[in-house]
Design an enzyme around this catalytic site. Structure first.
Site, mmCIF file in Angstrom:
data_model
loop_
_atom_site.group_PDB
_atom_site.id
_atom_site.type_symbol
_atom_site.label_atom_id
_atom_site.label_comp_id
_atom_site.label_asym_id
_atom_site.label_seq_id
_atom_site.Cartn_x
_atom_site.Cartn_y
_atom_site.Cartn_z
ATOM 1 N N ASP A 1 -10.992 3.012 4.183
ATOM 2 C CA ASP A 1 -11.337 1.588 4.051
ATOM 3 C C ASP A 1 -12.851 1.402 3.970
ATOM 4 O O ASP A 1 -13.327 0.325 3.602
ATOM 5 C CB ASP A 1 -10.809 0.798 5.270
ATOM 6 C CG ASP A 1 -9.511 0.057 4.966
ATOM 7 O OD1 ASP A 1 -9.231 -0.187 3.775
ATOM 8 O OD2 ASP A 1 -8.794 -0.279 5.923
ATOM 9 N N GLN B 1 -4.599 -1.478 9.748
ATOM 10 C CA GLN B 1 -4.481 -2.821 9.169
ATOM 11 C C GLN B 1 -5.007 -3.877 10.150
ATOM 12 O O GLN B 1 -4.594 -3.921 11.301
ATOM 13 C CB GLN B 1 -3.004 -3.101 8.804
ATOM 14 C CG GLN B 1 -2.767 -4.416 8.099
ATOM 15 C CD GLN B 1 -3.390 -4.464 6.702
ATOM 16 O OE1 GLN B 1 -3.351 -3.506 5.943
ATOM 17 N NE2 GLN B 1 -3.991 -5.598 6.361
ATOM 18 N N LYS C 1 0.847 -1.201 0.000
ATOM 19 C CA LYS C 1 0.000 0.000 0.000
ATOM 20 C C LYS C 1 0.880 1.248 0.000
ATOM 21 O O LYS C 1 0.633 2.193 -0.750
ATOM 22 C CB LYS C 1 -0.928 -0.007 1.225
ATOM 23 C CG LYS C 1 -2.081 -1.009 1.084
ATOM 24 C CD LYS C 1 -2.858 -1.230 2.364
ATOM 25 C CE LYS C 1 -3.837 -2.392 2.201
ATOM 26 N NZ LYS C 1 -4.529 -2.761 3.436
#
Ligand code: NDP
Length: 292
Positions: A119, A96, A52
């Site tokens: 997200d 994460q 990422k």
């Protein structure tokens, strides 16, 4: 049979984003800035966050990686989340998952500022998605929507079977394809571990989306001829011949199923690369929204 090439599509998308960032720079605007919180040393999480961050660099974004030991307390992590919420230079950030057991994931996700929740996991954004309002869509299902759109795969009036009902993949996928619009307007069946006669359902499906995490679960006799097959599964399977000592395997037995399908995503090189590209797209969107 057409292979839905997620690698190529995500590269096209990244190029488009990079061009937009160049235009922002020329106009003297702030460039998008993505931050990522990583807790612990989980190998897969390290790999995902690493790619990422690298992708941010590729498209000209700024990126910040905040790495903490798995001994960090829930309170300390919440402090970090609050600091990112109020940091004006950060447009969006991700935490994460998974987090260590002593940390309540829901508590952390709820603390994220929905305007920075790239997200799309915050209930506020998830609710807006279900209500067909503009919002951040979780990157994996968003990537599947993008690849279906770019390859002009018809979804209107089709029967889609989504296997797996997780909050980050299966459930949002089922909502997105049942929404009005294109892709969308499909009739969706959401299957899970308690579904009876799963093969009977997948055999009837025009589109099968596999998101359960069991290698090579979907076999040729479980699909009808001409079906569209989307494989979200990523499982690391030990392989002594591979330099990394493992290989990535999807939920679909590609060699068996591909000849019977009309479109199919490979693993690797299908849904995975799209996920990262859509995270970048959400970050660009967050940056633009904050400037308006
Ligand atoms: P979860 O483990 O959270 O969910 C798995 C789902 O599959 C659950 O809903 C479970 O049912 C269902 N399931 C398990 N076994 C069966 C079965 N035998 N028959 C039918 N349904 C079953 O997984 P995720 O959604 O997080 O991930 C799924 C896969 O996708 C994994 O391989 C993951 O690595 C991969 N992934 C890939 C991404 C990408 O970018 N390509 C991104 C995210 C995930 P129940 O709810 O009843 O337990």
């Amino acid at each position: 049979m057409i292979v839905l090439d997620g690698k190529k599509t995500s590269n096209d998308l990244k190029l488009e984003i990079a061009q937009e960032v160049d235009r922002m720079k020329v106009a003297g605007s702030k460039v998008p800035h993505l931050a990522a919180i990583l807790v612990g040393e989980d190998g897969a999480s390290l790999t995902y966050v690493g790619s990422k961050v690298r992708s941010c660099e590729q498209v000209g974004f700024e990126s910040t990686l905040l790495k903490f030991p798995d001994t960090i307390s829930e309170e300390e992590l919440l402090d970090q989340v609050h600091a990112l919420n109020t940091n004006d230079s950060i447009d969006g950030y991700i935490v994460q998952l998974p987090l260590p057991k002593h940390i309540d994931e829901n508590k952390i996700l709820m603390a994220i500022d929905p305007e920075k929740d790239v997200d799309g996991f915050h209930p506020y954004n998830f609710g807006k998605m279900a209500l067909e309002m503009d919002t951040f869509i979780p990157a994996t299902p968003f990537g599947i929507m993008e690849i279906l759109e770019r390859y002009q795969v018809k979804t209107k009036g089709k029967h889609v079977v989504v296997v797996g009902r997780s909050h980050i993949v299966g459930r949002p996928m089922s909502i997105l394809l049942s929404r009005k619009g294109n892709p969308g307007n499909a009739t969706v069946t959401l299957a899970h571990s308690h579904t009876a006669n799963l093969a009977e359902l997948t055999q009837q499906a025009d589109i099968v989306i596999m998101a359960l995490g069991i290698p090579h679960f979907l076999k040729a006799d479980m699909v009808k001829a001409g079906a569209v097959i989307i494989d979200v599964g990523i499982t690391r399977v030990p392989n002594a011949d591979s330099p990394k000592g493992y290989q990535i395997v999807g939920d679909v037995d590609f060699n068996e199923v591909a000849p019977k399908s009309s479109y199919i995503t490979p693993v690797p090189g299908g849904v995975g690369p799209m996920t990262i590209a859509m995270l970048l797209k959400n970050t660009l969107l967050a940056c633009k929204r904050r400037q308006n």
